[in-house]
Enzyme design. Structure first.
Site, PDB file in Angstrom:
ATOM      1  N   TRP A  52      39.472  25.186  12.431  1.00 35.74           N
ATOM      2  CA  TRP A  52      40.424  25.948  13.257  1.00 35.74           C
ATOM      3  C   TRP A  52      41.245  24.981  14.087  1.00 35.74           C
ATOM      4  O   TRP A  52      42.049  24.240  13.473  1.00 35.74           O
ATOM      5  CB  TRP A  52      39.749  27.116  13.986  1.00 35.74           C
ATOM      6  CG  TRP A  52      38.633  26.864  14.946  1.00 35.74           C
ATOM      7  CD1 TRP A  52      38.709  26.977  16.305  1.00 35.74           C
ATOM      8  CD2 TRP A  52      37.270  26.523  14.643  1.00 35.74           C
ATOM      9  NE1 TRP A  52      37.476  26.710  16.847  1.00 35.74           N
ATOM     10  CE2 TRP A  52      36.590  26.429  15.868  1.00 35.74           C
ATOM     11  CE3 TRP A  52      36.573  26.245  13.479  1.00 35.74           C
ATOM     12  CZ2 TRP A  52      35.244  26.088  15.962  1.00 35.74           C
ATOM     13  CZ3 TRP A  52      35.228  25.908  13.557  1.00 35.74           C
ATOM     14  CH2 TRP A  52      34.587  25.837  14.775  1.00 35.74           C
ATOM     15  N   ASP A  53      41.092  24.901  15.416  1.00 39.70           N
ATOM     16  CA  ASP A  53      42.025  24.098  16.221  1.00 39.70           C
ATOM     17  C   ASP A  53      42.304  22.741  15.584  1.00 39.70           C
ATOM     18  O   ASP A  53      41.388  21.959  15.329  1.00 39.70           O
ATOM     19  CB  ASP A  53      41.457  23.848  17.617  1.00 39.70           C
ATOM     20  CG  ASP A  53      41.332  25.126  18.431  1.00 39.70           C
ATOM     21  OD1 ASP A  53      41.518  26.215  17.862  1.00 39.70           O
ATOM     22  OD2 ASP A  53      41.027  25.023  19.628  1.00 39.70           O
ATOM     23  N   GLU A 294      45.346  28.788  26.698  1.00 38.15           N
ATOM     24  CA  GLU A 294      44.549  27.763  26.024  1.00 38.15           C
ATOM     25  C   GLU A 294      45.435  26.627  25.496  1.00 38.15           C
ATOM     26  O   GLU A 294      46.619  26.786  25.252  1.00 38.15           O
ATOM     27  CB  GLU A 294      43.794  28.394  24.849  1.00 38.15           C
ATOM     28  CG  GLU A 294      42.920  29.575  25.267  1.00 38.15           C
ATOM     29  CD  GLU A 294      41.984  29.993  24.146  1.00 38.15           C
ATOM     30  OE1 GLU A 294      40.802  29.695  24.261  1.00 38.15           O
ATOM     31  OE2 GLU A 294      42.439  30.607  23.167  1.00 38.15           O
TER      32      GLU A 294
HETATM   33  C1  FRU Z   1      41.278  27.889  20.844  1.00 32.50           C
HETATM   34  C2  FRU Z   1      39.918  27.658  21.449  1.00 32.50           C
HETATM   35  C3  FRU Z   1      39.959  26.496  22.414  1.00 32.50           C
HETATM   36  C4  FRU Z   1      38.542  26.004  22.412  1.00 32.50           C
HETATM   37  C5  FRU Z   1      38.101  26.292  20.996  1.00 32.50           C
HETATM   38  C6  FRU Z   1      36.701  26.781  20.849  1.00 32.50           C
HETATM   39  O1  FRU Z   1      41.236  28.389  19.550  1.00 32.50           O
HETATM   40  O2  FRU Z   1      39.449  28.823  22.073  1.00 32.50           O
HETATM   41  O3  FRU Z   1      40.432  26.845  23.688  1.00 32.50           O
HETATM   42  O4  FRU Z   1      38.491  24.661  22.758  1.00 32.50           O
HETATM   43  O5  FRU Z   1      38.971  27.259  20.462  1.00 32.50           O
HETATM   44  O6  FRU Z   1      36.350  26.994  19.521  1.00 32.50           O
END
Ligand code: FRU
Length: 424
Positions: A52-53, A294
């Site tokens: 993901w991120d 975020e």
């Molecule tokens: C964004 C988020 C970030 C965090 C991560 C946790 O997608 O919520 O803020 O660091 O994913 O998985």
């Protein structure tokens, strides 16, 4: 906000407010601020892991950087468990949705490399098991420091607590690929203080994470953005005239919006290496509007500060709403005042027909926006959800004054370098 004196001995800035009136201007499905539909037949980067991120390697000025012609990205990553009995449903089928939803609890930092800025090859874990002090390795930013290939990875060490940390390592390239070495000693930098930034003791749903260090193009000093919530016991915040803004009749009732208290935090380094930090009051607050801002980050363009941050539909307060996506604000100087881009703040949101198609957008200085695929309606009736856990198509936006426009779409996970560094 209580008055404190910052490093410069000046009166501290006032946080800019994202108001309820601003948020009332958010409109899903405006084509200039909506991400094109992601098709359900997307390719996945890996059938072994979810990602993901995504955190592209960059320099301290924000430029996406390749090394010896290799692009490098870091991703939050978790194993997929297609054969684990724990993730089978009653019919013995793999419950990928549950596996995906559980991923935050086992997030680890991985890296990938590429010659083309897409078609990423898995490098592996950045830190060996046991190096990071907590269970979860949450988002942050890898910074290429020099031509020796040294990298400072700033990230969030979560559970127990939430601490902004950094770890130093080095990137090594060959003709065939990239490896990361070092990344063995994690240095804690700071945690929420309870005076400016909410702590876990004040609110079990607090957020304190996602460091994004940068050099201010105007004063040359080293700063860091991060996600926080405004300090104070949960439920004690006031949503007053300033937080409400200029609303039309019928929009004065704020409901339970005092529980939504997101802010974009900022800290300044006391030293040149970024080992010693002082937190300053937030740049931007969203009390009464939204509970999460975020992965805040900047694009510096035309002498202005474009501040971007991602947020969700489910974190909006009573009486205001908007799509999952990236929101933005602009100012003429680092400490503001910031005004919402496009009037509302919305820069790139999911279409209402696919509200969870993408998330965790990162706007790069070249106007390209990377994100990951979360879930997309699939099947003949569109009632199934296909889980992503992979890179979304990159979107191009144009930033013009106080407005932004979607202008292009590129390949999945296209993150081209802006500068190439030849390692010595
Ligand atoms: C964004 C988020 C970030 C965090 C991560 C946790 O997608 O919520 O803020 O660091 O994913 O998985």
């Amino acid at each position: 906000m209580k008055s404190t004196t910052d490093t410069f001995g000046k009166a501290p800035h006032q946080p800019s407010l994202w108001t309820r009136a601003d948020a009332l201007k958010v409109h899903a499905d405006d084509p200039t601020t909506t991400q094109p539909l992601v098709s359900a037949d997307f390719p996945v980067l890996s059938d072994k892991v979810f990602i993901w991120d995504t955190m592209p390697l960059r320099d301290i000025d924000g430029n996406i950087t390749s090394v010896d012609g290799w692009s490098v990205i870091f991703t939050l990553t978790a194993d997929r468990h297609p054969n684990d009995p724990q993730y089978l449903d009653q019919n013995g089928n793999y419950d990928i949705t549950r596996d995906w939803n559980d991923r935050h609890g086992r997030a680890k930092m991985y890296y990938w490399f590429s010659r083309t800025g897409k078609d990423w090859k898995l490098g592996g874990r950045v830190m060996a098991e046991g190096v990071s002090p907590t269970v979860r390795e949450w988002a942050g930013t890898p910074i290429l420091l020099n031509e020796q290939g040294e990298i400072d990875l700033y990230y969030t060490a979560v559970t127990p607590g939430a601490t902004i940390v950094k770890v130093r390592g080095r990137v090594v390239t060959t003709e065939h690929g990239v490896s990361l070495v070092g990344f063995e000693k994690v240095k804690p930098l700071f945690e929420a203080d309870g005076k400016m930034y909410q702590t876990e003791a004040q609110n079990a749903f607090w957020g304190f994470r996602d460091p994004w260090p940068f050099r201010d193009p105007k004063d040359g000093k080293l700063y860091m953005l991060f996600e926080g919530n405004v300090a104070g016991e949960r439920g004690s915040h006031k949503v007053g005239k300033a937080e409400i803004g200029d609303v039309p009749p019928g929009h004065e009732d704020v409901g339970n919006s005092r529980y939504q208290t997101a802010c974009v935090g900022i800290a300044v380094a006391r030293d040149k290496d970024g080992d010693d930090w002082e937190m300053l009051p937030p740049l931007l607050t969203a009390v009464g509007v939204n509970d999460q801002t975020e992965r805040p980050h900047f694009v510096f363009q035309d002498g202005k500060y474009y501040l971007f941050t991602i947020s969700h539909t489910f974190t909006y307060a009573d009486g205001v709403t908007g799509p999952d996506g990236v929101y933005g604000f602009v100012a003429d100087s680092l400490f503001g005042p910031y005004v919402p881009l496009n009037g509302s703040g919305l820069v790139l949101g999911n279409p209402s027909s696919q509200p969870f198609q993408t998330y965790s957008h990162c706007v790069m200085p070249n106007g390209l926006v990377t994100s990951f695929i979360d879930s997309v309606p699939a099947g003949e009736d569109g009632k199934q959800m296909r889980i992503g856990g992979t890179e979304a198509p990159t979107v191009g936006i144009k930033i013009k004054g106080q407005q932004t426009f979607v202008v292009a779409e590129y390949d999945y996970g296209f993150i081209p370098p802006m500068v190439d560094v030849t390692l010595k």
